[in-house]
Design a protein around this motif. Structure first.
Motif, PDB file in Angstrom:
ATOM      1  N   VAL A 138      92.826  52.514  20.117  1.00  0.00           N
ATOM      2  CA  VAL A 138      93.772  53.306  20.947  1.00  0.00           C
ATOM      3  C   VAL A 138      93.886  54.572  20.137  1.00  0.00           C
ATOM      4  O   VAL A 138      94.051  55.641  20.761  1.00  0.00           O
ATOM      5  CB  VAL A 138      95.158  52.567  21.281  1.00  0.00           C
ATOM      6  N   GLU A 139      94.366  54.525  18.991  1.00  0.00           N
ATOM      7  CA  GLU A 139      94.468  55.715  18.214  1.00  0.00           C
ATOM      8  C   GLU A 139      93.429  56.732  18.186  1.00  0.00           C
ATOM      9  O   GLU A 139      93.498  57.960  18.421  1.00  0.00           O
ATOM     10  CB  GLU A 139      94.851  55.369  16.585  1.00  0.00           C
ATOM     11  N   GLU A 140      92.126  56.352  17.953  1.00  0.00           N
ATOM     12  CA  GLU A 140      91.235  57.146  18.006  1.00  0.00           C
ATOM     13  C   GLU A 140      90.750  57.592  19.383  1.00  0.00           C
ATOM     14  O   GLU A 140      90.493  58.936  19.426  1.00  0.00           O
ATOM     15  CB  GLU A 140      89.921  56.024  18.023  1.00  0.00           C
ATOM     16  N   HIS A 141      91.214  57.115  20.550  1.00  0.00           N
ATOM     17  CA  HIS A 141      91.064  57.584  21.824  1.00  0.00           C
ATOM     18  C   HIS A 141      92.020  58.640  22.075  1.00  0.00           C
ATOM     19  O   HIS A 141      91.823  59.743  22.570  1.00  0.00           O
ATOM     20  CB  HIS A 141      91.131  56.421  22.969  1.00  0.00           C
ATOM     21  N   LEU A 142      93.352  58.335  21.548  1.00  0.00           N
ATOM     22  CA  LEU A 142      94.090  59.429  21.784  1.00  0.00           C
ATOM     23  C   LEU A 142      93.912  60.706  21.009  1.00  0.00           C
ATOM     24  O   LEU A 142      94.132  61.775  21.456  1.00  0.00           O
ATOM     25  CB  LEU A 142      95.776  58.842  21.056  1.00  0.00           C
ATOM     26  N   GLU A 143      93.475  60.269  19.819  1.00  0.00           N
ATOM     27  CA  GLU A 143      93.154  61.697  19.058  1.00  0.00           C
ATOM     28  C   GLU A 143      91.867  62.524  19.720  1.00  0.00           C
ATOM     29  O   GLU A 143      91.957  63.559  19.826  1.00  0.00           O
ATOM     30  CB  GLU A 143      92.626  61.330  17.625  1.00  0.00           C
ATOM     31  N   PHE A 144      90.833  61.642  20.417  1.00  0.00           N
ATOM     32  CA  PHE A 144      89.967  62.599  21.037  1.00  0.00           C
ATOM     33  C   PHE A 144      90.519  63.079  22.068  1.00  0.00           C
ATOM     34  O   PHE A 144      90.128  64.227  22.349  1.00  0.00           O
ATOM     35  CB  PHE A 144      88.956  61.199  21.422  1.00  0.00           C
ATOM     36  N   LEU A 145      91.098  62.601  22.718  1.00  0.00           N
ATOM     37  CA  LEU A 145      91.983  63.209  23.896  1.00  0.00           C
ATOM     38  C   LEU A 145      92.726  64.451  23.785  1.00  0.00           C
ATOM     39  O   LEU A 145      92.496  65.470  24.288  1.00  0.00           O
ATOM     40  CB  LEU A 145      92.811  62.573  24.826  1.00  0.00           C
ATOM     41  N   ARG A 146      93.377  64.225  22.489  1.00  0.00           N
ATOM     42  CA  ARG A 146      94.347  65.374  22.090  1.00  0.00           C
ATOM     43  C   ARG A 146      93.419  66.517  21.484  1.00  0.00           C
ATOM     44  O   ARG A 146      93.711  67.787  21.857  1.00  0.00           O
ATOM     45  CB  ARG A 146      94.843  64.859  20.941  1.00  0.00           C
ATOM     46  N   GLN A 147      92.260  66.149  21.087  1.00  0.00           N
ATOM     47  CA  GLN A 147      91.350  67.278  20.960  1.00  0.00           C
ATOM     48  C   GLN A 147      90.447  67.802  21.964  1.00  0.00           C
ATOM     49  O   GLN A 147      89.901  69.009  21.665  1.00  0.00           O
ATOM     50  CB  GLN A 147      90.450  66.946  19.514  1.00  0.00           C
ATOM     51  N   ASN A 148      90.193  67.085  22.809  1.00  0.00           N
ATOM     52  CA  ASN A 148      89.289  67.337  23.858  1.00  0.00           C
ATOM     53  C   ASN A 148      89.551  67.666  25.149  1.00  0.00           C
ATOM     54  O   ASN A 148      88.836  68.171  26.200  1.00  0.00           O
ATOM     55  CB  ASN A 148      88.091  66.414  23.626  1.00  0.00           C
ATOM     56  N   PHE A 149      90.967  67.519  25.407  1.00  0.00           N
ATOM     57  CA  PHE A 149      91.380  67.738  26.799  1.00  0.00           C
ATOM     58  C   PHE A 149      91.421  69.285  26.938  1.00  0.00           C
ATOM     59  O   PHE A 149      92.508  69.871  26.323  1.00  0.00           O
ATOM     60  CB  PHE A 149      92.605  67.107  27.242  1.00  0.00           C
ATOM     61  N   PRO A 150      90.616  69.844  27.648  1.00  0.00           N
ATOM     62  CA  PRO A 150      90.698  71.263  27.566  1.00  0.00           C
ATOM     63  C   PRO A 150      92.016  71.876  28.182  1.00  0.00           C
ATOM     64  O   PRO A 150      92.758  71.550  28.843  1.00  0.00           O
ATOM     65  CB  PRO A 150      89.684  71.596  28.522  1.00  0.00           C
ATOM     66  N   LYS A 151      92.375  73.288  27.286  1.00  0.00           N
ATOM     67  CA  LYS A 151      93.538  73.906  27.823  1.00  0.00           C
ATOM     68  C   LYS A 151      93.821  74.469  29.092  1.00  0.00           C
ATOM     69  O   LYS A 151      94.944  74.134  29.747  1.00  0.00           O
ATOM     70  CB  LYS A 151      93.374  74.984  26.748  1.00  0.00           C
ATOM     71  N   GLU A 152      92.674  74.607  29.701  1.00  0.00           N
ATOM     72  CA  GLU A 152      92.724  74.911  30.878  1.00  0.00           C
ATOM     73  C   GLU A 152      93.278  73.997  31.959  1.00  0.00           C
ATOM     74  O   GLU A 152      93.899  74.268  32.983  1.00  0.00           O
ATOM     75  CB  GLU A 152      91.327  75.813  31.697  1.00  0.00           C
ATOM     76  N   PHE A 153      92.697  72.725  31.739  1.00  0.00           N
ATOM     77  CA  PHE A 153      93.146  71.762  32.688  1.00  0.00           C
ATOM     78  C   PHE A 153      94.592  71.446  32.452  1.00  0.00           C
ATOM     79  O   PHE A 153      95.559  71.184  33.313  1.00  0.00           O
ATOM     80  CB  PHE A 153      92.379  70.386  32.299  1.00  0.00           C
ATOM     81  N   ARG A 154      95.122  71.603  31.093  1.00  0.00           N
ATOM     82  CA  ARG A 154      96.513  71.156  30.873  1.00  0.00           C
ATOM     83  C   ARG A 154      97.440  72.498  31.539  1.00  0.00           C
ATOM     84  O   ARG A 154      98.455  72.125  32.161  1.00  0.00           O
ATOM     85  CB  ARG A 154      96.745  71.449  29.451  1.00  0.00           C
ATOM     86  N   GLU A 155      96.813  73.543  31.544  1.00  0.00           N
ATOM     87  CA  GLU A 155      97.627  74.449  32.463  1.00  0.00           C
ATOM     88  C   GLU A 155      97.641  74.409  33.874  1.00  0.00           C
ATOM     89  O   GLU A 155      98.812  74.316  34.546  1.00  0.00           O
ATOM     90  CB  GLU A 155      97.067  76.005  32.236  1.00  0.00           C
ATOM     91  N   VAL A 156      96.481  73.696  34.547  1.00  0.00           N
ATOM     92  CA  VAL A 156      96.549  73.368  36.049  1.00  0.00           C
ATOM     93  C   VAL A 156      97.565  72.179  36.310  1.00  0.00           C
ATOM     94  O   VAL A 156      98.440  72.356  37.108  1.00  0.00           O
ATOM     95  CB  VAL A 156      95.151  73.009  36.392  1.00  0.00           C
ATOM     96  N   VAL A 157      97.504  71.398  35.209  1.00  0.00           N
ATOM     97  CA  VAL A 157      98.451  70.198  35.527  1.00  0.00           C
ATOM     98  C   VAL A 157      99.954  70.679  35.346  1.00  0.00           C
ATOM     99  O   VAL A 157     100.811  70.299  36.106  1.00  0.00           O
ATOM    100  CB  VAL A 157      98.222  69.280  34.349  1.00  0.00           C
ATOM    101  N   ASP A 158     100.288  71.415  34.437  1.00  0.00           N
ATOM    102  CA  ASP A 158     101.620  72.248  34.119  1.00  0.00           C
ATOM    103  C   ASP A 158     102.072  72.703  35.703  1.00  0.00           C
ATOM    104  O   ASP A 158     102.896  72.368  35.857  1.00  0.00           O
ATOM    105  CB  ASP A 158     101.614  73.030  33.016  1.00  0.00           C
TER     106      ASP A 158
END
Ligand SMILES: Nc1nc2c(ncn2[C@@H]2O[C@H](COP(=O)(O)OP(=O)(O)OP(=O)(O)O)[C@@H](O)[C@H]2O)c(=O)[nH]1
Ligand SMILES: [Mg+2]
Lengths: 272, 165
Positions: free
Chosen positions: A50-70
């Motif tokens: 789980v940790e590994e996956h979280l870390e992966f997501l943390r690093q790879n979830f692109p910034k622009e997607f996060r902005e759209v989500v926000d």
């Protein structure tokens, strides 16, 4: 009308489905349960993953997607709490899917480029035609066909809408059974985070797309390629996003007719 | 017409499936075939000119309710807890069982306690059970003779319709 006749007399296929899925002796289940119930042992194994996956997501979830989500969240936060989940869920699902598809596409292009390079260097490129993948051949011989689409209230299993090519079994009971099977499987393996995504039965496949308050179940015959599966999932997400804006507090005939017509329109009359 | 989910629960062998079959098909079988997983079926009843579609979940009985997958109870408007008048073990812990069901069920769900197999006991025995049980039953039934079976579901249906209005 007094109490009406039973709506179903024989549930042969349904019973078989039930047997196939559930008759796995409860003993075996209990054994698995015991293993799963030992929290420490389980968490020791699962936590690093789980940790590994979280870390992966943390690093790879692109910034622009996060902005759209926000932005989405900002707009919708003003509305009521319950609605938020229903609205956000399909959008998020679609974005994540898009992101993953995109990553795969890039990977594929990389491989293709790699192959092309290798072959042309060896001077044999062009001699061999590209061969169809086994999957492509299969899905041409036995094309995928949508048989039924169910919109089902998640907890109660009550049928909210149905579009179907045939009129065989009692669809209310089928919707209830899907829900029971889902609950059984999800509970038996204590995987509340993971949800049952498909059920296979003879040459039928039932795809399930989960949302917070409801889920869509699609019965399919024929063979399904990964691409078709992906397209179906996208369509289900789009349907959810555009048509299931609000769920009624009571499941009535009117509600059902409304959703059924929408499903019919989306899945059985060509919508492009 | 509105649809409602009802779940039958209680210990194994108390007669949940028999009540389900009696209500839906008007039939009874002496053979005991334990339920595996869940069976869902529907019956439409009419109450005061209003149609009500009951989706009934008949589940595998468990000695104690906390063994039943919690999610089975979600979204159930009615919870029918069945016990067997001839087997004290099926009601000796009833207060806790009902309390548990109230906790995990939807806050608005209606719980009915059913004393089944009335055809196997005489009045004296019934009084005896009534005196020792921690919580009174709502209805006494026999899935075999059909006593109070339609009434149980009609009464529940009526309360569900009232609650929906
Ligand atoms: N005499 C009599 N027998 C009953 C009655 N109800 C059920 N039985 C018998 O009791 C046995 C168990 O009944 P079921 O309906 O299968 O019990 P259940 O609660 O569904 O049991 P599980 O599925 O194992 O949880 C069967 O042999 C039935 O014939 C009743 O009202 N009177
Ligand atoms: Mg049973």
């Amino acid at each position: 009308m007094r109490d009406s006749k039973p709506q179903v007399d024989s549930h042969q296929p349904l019973d078989r489905l039930r047997e196939i899925l559930l008759s796995e002796d409860r003993e075996a289940l209990q054994r698995i349960e015991q293993i799963l119930e030992n929290r420490e042992a389980l968490s020791e194994r699962v936590s690093p993953i789980v940790e590994e996956h979280l870390e992966f997501l943390r690093q790879n979830f692109p910034k622009e997607f996060r902005e759209v989500v926000d932005r989405q969240i900002d707009v919708k936060l003003k509305d009521s709490q319950d609605e938020i989940l229903n609205v956000i869920y399909p959008v998020l699902g679609r974005m994540i899917r898009k992101y993953i598809t995109h990553q795969f596409q890039m990977l594929k292009e990389n491989i293709d480029r790699q192959i092309k390079k290798t072959f042309s260097r060896q001077g044999i490129f062009g001699i061999f035609r590209r061969r169809k993948s086994s999957e492509e051949i299969l899905s041409e011989a036995d094309p995928m066909h949508i048989e039924e689409v169910y919109l089902i209230q998640r907890d109660s299993g009550l049928l909210l809408g149905i579009a179907s090519q045939q009129q065989t079994m009692d669809q209310d009971a089928v919707a209830g059974m899907f829900t029971a099977i889902k609950a059984f499987v999800e509970d038996a393996f204590r995987r509340e985070q993971e949800e049952l995504a498909s059920i296979e039965y003879e040459n039928y496949k039932i795809f399930i797309q989960n949302f917070p308050a409801y889920y869509l179940a699609v019965a399919i015959s024929g063979s399904v390629s990964a691409k078709e599966k992906d397209q179906l999932a996208s369509r289900l997400l789009r349907f959810a996003e555009e048509e299931v804006l609000q769920l009624p507090s009571e499941v009535t005939d009117t509600v059902r007719t409304g959703f059924s017509q929408k499903l019919e329109h989306w899945f059985f009359t060509d919508k492009t | 017409m509105i649809s409602k989910k009802i779940i039958l629960t209680g210990s194994f062998g108390v007669g949940k499936t028999s009540l389900f079959n009696q209500f839906i098909y008007n039939r009874f079988d002496d053979k005991y075939l334990t339920t595996i997983g869940v069976k869902v079926n529907k019956k439409v009843i009419e109450i005061d000119g209003k149609e009500l579609s009951l989706l009934i979940w008949d589940i595998a009985g468990e000695v104690s309710q906390d063994k039943v997958p919690n999610s089975y109870f979600l979204g159930a408007s009615g919870i029918v807890f069945v016990f067997d008048l001839t087997r004290p073990s099926t009601y000796k812990n009833i207060a806790n069982e009902i309390k548990y069901l109230q906790e995990i069920g939807d806050p608005n769900s209606i719980i009915k306690v059913v004393a089944n197999k009335s055809d196997l006991v005489d009045e004296e025995k019934i009084n005896e059970v009534a005196a020792e049980i921690q919580r009174p039953w709502d209805v006494i039934t026999s899935a075999k003779t059909g006593e109070n079976v339609q009434e149980l579901f009609r009464e529940l249906g009526r309360e569900l319709i009232d609650a929906a209005e």
